[in-house]
Design an enzyme around this catalytic site. Structure first.
Site, PDB file in Angstrom:
ATOM      1  N   ILE A  15       3.179 -64.786  -6.283  1.00 12.42           N
ATOM      2  CA  ILE A  15       4.447 -64.068  -6.225  1.00 12.42           C
ATOM      3  C   ILE A  15       5.242 -64.465  -4.983  1.00 12.42           C
ATOM      4  O   ILE A  15       6.443 -64.714  -5.044  1.00 12.42           O
ATOM      5  CB  ILE A  15       4.204 -62.548  -6.249  1.00 12.42           C
ATOM      6  CG1 ILE A  15       3.609 -62.119  -7.594  1.00 12.42           C
ATOM      7  CG2 ILE A  15       5.500 -61.781  -5.983  1.00 12.42           C
ATOM      8  CD1 ILE A  15       3.143 -60.673  -7.631  1.00 12.42           C
ATOM      9  N   ASP A  34       0.426 -66.349   5.735  1.00 15.13           N
ATOM     10  CA  ASP A  34      -0.577 -66.268   4.672  1.00 15.13           C
ATOM     11  C   ASP A  34      -1.877 -66.863   5.192  1.00 15.13           C
ATOM     12  O   ASP A  34      -1.863 -67.791   6.004  1.00 15.13           O
ATOM     13  CB  ASP A  34      -0.101 -67.040   3.434  1.00 15.13           C
ATOM     14  CG  ASP A  34      -0.866 -66.663   2.179  1.00 15.13           C
ATOM     15  OD1 ASP A  34      -0.268 -66.019   1.300  1.00 15.13           O
ATOM     16  OD2 ASP A  34      -2.060 -67.006   2.067  1.00 15.13           O
ATOM     17  N   ALA A  71       0.893 -59.089   1.089  1.00 12.32           N
ATOM     18  CA  ALA A  71      -0.513 -59.369   1.383  1.00 12.32           C
ATOM     19  C   ALA A  71      -1.392 -58.185   0.990  1.00 12.32           C
ATOM     20  O   ALA A  71      -1.141 -57.054   1.412  1.00 12.32           O
ATOM     21  CB  ALA A  71      -0.679 -59.669   2.867  1.00 12.32           C
ATOM     22  N   TYR A 139      -8.427 -50.192  -5.993  1.00 11.34           N
ATOM     23  CA  TYR A 139      -7.222 -50.993  -5.747  1.00 11.34           C
ATOM     24  C   TYR A 139      -5.977 -50.132  -5.898  1.00 11.34           C
ATOM     25  O   TYR A 139      -5.104 -50.111  -5.026  1.00 11.34           O
ATOM     26  CB  TYR A 139      -7.168 -52.181  -6.709  1.00 11.34           C
ATOM     27  CG  TYR A 139      -5.792 -52.806  -6.780  1.00 11.34           C
ATOM     28  CD1 TYR A 139      -5.286 -53.523  -5.703  1.00 11.34           C
ATOM     29  CD2 TYR A 139      -4.989 -52.653  -7.913  1.00 11.34           C
ATOM     30  CE1 TYR A 139      -4.009 -54.076  -5.754  1.00 11.34           C
ATOM     31  CE2 TYR A 139      -3.728 -53.194  -7.974  1.00 11.34           C
ATOM     32  CZ  TYR A 139      -3.240 -53.910  -6.892  1.00 11.34           C
ATOM     33  OH  TYR A 139      -1.971 -54.441  -6.945  1.00 11.34           O
ATOM     34  N   LYS A 143      -2.967 -48.681  -3.120  1.00 11.19           N
ATOM     35  CA  LYS A 143      -1.521 -48.813  -3.291  1.00 11.19           C
ATOM     36  C   LYS A 143      -0.825 -47.450  -3.178  1.00 11.19           C
ATOM     37  O   LYS A 143       0.271 -47.340  -2.622  1.00 11.19           O
ATOM     38  CB  LYS A 143      -1.197 -49.478  -4.630  1.00 11.19           C
ATOM     39  CG  LYS A 143      -1.522 -50.967  -4.671  1.00 11.19           C
ATOM     40  CD  LYS A 143      -0.775 -51.729  -3.593  1.00 11.19           C
ATOM     41  CE  LYS A 143      -1.023 -53.220  -3.613  1.00 11.19           C
ATOM     42  NZ  LYS A 143      -0.288 -53.939  -2.562  1.00 11.19           N
TER      43      LYS A 143
END
Length: 324
Positions: A15, A34, A71, A139, A143
């Site tokens: 992305i 990165d 990230a 996960y 978020k």
């Protein structure tokens, strides 16, 4: 639009690469950080570093005005077995980054969240941004934590944010310059294209979900459409319309895994060899986005459909395989 100095964390990924080129084409000054060494050309400045290490280094105290935070550890199944890894990278380190941003007066952040934050609510139709959180895996929980961190920092410290809840980003650069390179692949579309290309078996996980054909239903959005949403969202900071959350999906309903396999066969002219397997841990049955808010406020409408997504991914997979 004001030309901005943008730092993209995780900007070397699938992305991030598309976002970097989208912003560069719009005239913004782009810096990418990165952990991976770049495998192809990038606009602006590329720094190989962990994102928090980069932020923590006073020599990198460049006056960015906006951070696009991509990230993250992102594998749903792995998050179930290794939640500590996910909370450390996606929450603890993110909190430290936000602290440094506040200290350095970097007030704008675009945060990549996920449609997974909705969890099991997907069975009720299109998901809207005002629904509650219902994460089904670590996960997704990280978020949710990231979203809440940003909201609280916005109230207390004046941080301005745009949060994007991505659904399934897929496809490849429409011009064929770059695409999905992670090996082993973890996204379903490149896995499917690669298996068809090599004549290998494609594992289809879960055939007993409460869906029209028993397989998971997902909302696939082209990575170029997703990148365009990031560029458009920069105007919200200019117009004092930030501090909002947007779904980013295809807007036309989901595609089941069996439908995806069928569409891929039609696009490439060769059917996949399927092996039916049990469910993967942590996978919701249905995730489809209502994108009305993004249409109305960002003036963003997806330009590519599922067959475009597969075609661009197929083109890239052939090119990438030939170069290796």
């Amino acid at each position: 639009m004001i030309k901005r100095k943008v730092l993209i964390t995780g900007g070397g990924g699938f992305i991030g690469t598309q976002v970097a080129w989208e912003l560069d084409a719009a005239g913004h000054e782009v810096t990418i950080v990165d952990r991976k060494t770049p495998t192809h050309s990038f606009p602006g400045i590329y720094r190989v570093s962990d994102y928090l290490d980069y932020f923590s280094n006073p020599d990198n105290n460049t006056k960015f005005d906006t951070v696009i935070h991509l990230a993250a550890e992102h594998l749903v199944e792995q998050s179930v077995s290794e939640p500590a890894k996910y909370y450390a990278n996606n929450v603890v380190k993110m909190k430290a980054m936000l602290d440094i941003m506040i200290e350095r007066k970097i007030k704008n952040i675009i945060f990549s969240s996920s449609g997974n934050t909705y969890g099991r609510q997907g069975g009720n139709g299109f998901l809207t941004e005002d629904l509650y959180y219902d994460p089904e895996n670590p996960y997704a929980s990280t978020k949710v934590a990231g979203e809440l961190l940003i909201k609280d920092y916005a109230k207390a410290y004046g941080l301005k944010y745009v949060t994007f809840r991505y659904f399934n980003a897929a496809g490849a650069d429409p011009l064929g310059r770059f695409g999905y390179v992670q090996r082993p692949a973890t996204h379903v579309v490149p896995i499917l294209c690669n298996k068809i290309l090599k004549g290998e078996t494609f594992q289809l996980f879960g055939t007993d979900y409460p869906t029209k054909d028993g397989t998971c239903v997902r909302d696939y959005v082209h990575v170029a459409d997703l990148a365009r949403a990031h560029n458009l969202s920069l105007e919200l900071f200019d117009n004092k319309l930030a501090n909002q959350t947007f779904n980013i999906g295809c807007g036309s309903g989901g595609v089941s895994l069996l439908e995806l396999v069928k569409a891929a066969g039609e696009v490439v002219g060769k059917e996949a060899i399927i092996q039916h397997c049990g469910r993967r841990t942590g996978d919701p049955a249905i995730l489809t986005a209502d994108i009305t808010k993004a249409k109305n406020i960002l003036n963003w409408i997806p330009q590519y459909n599922i067959k475009d997504i597969i075609q661009h991914a197929w083109n890239w997979e052939q090119k990438n395989e030939a170069s290796n």
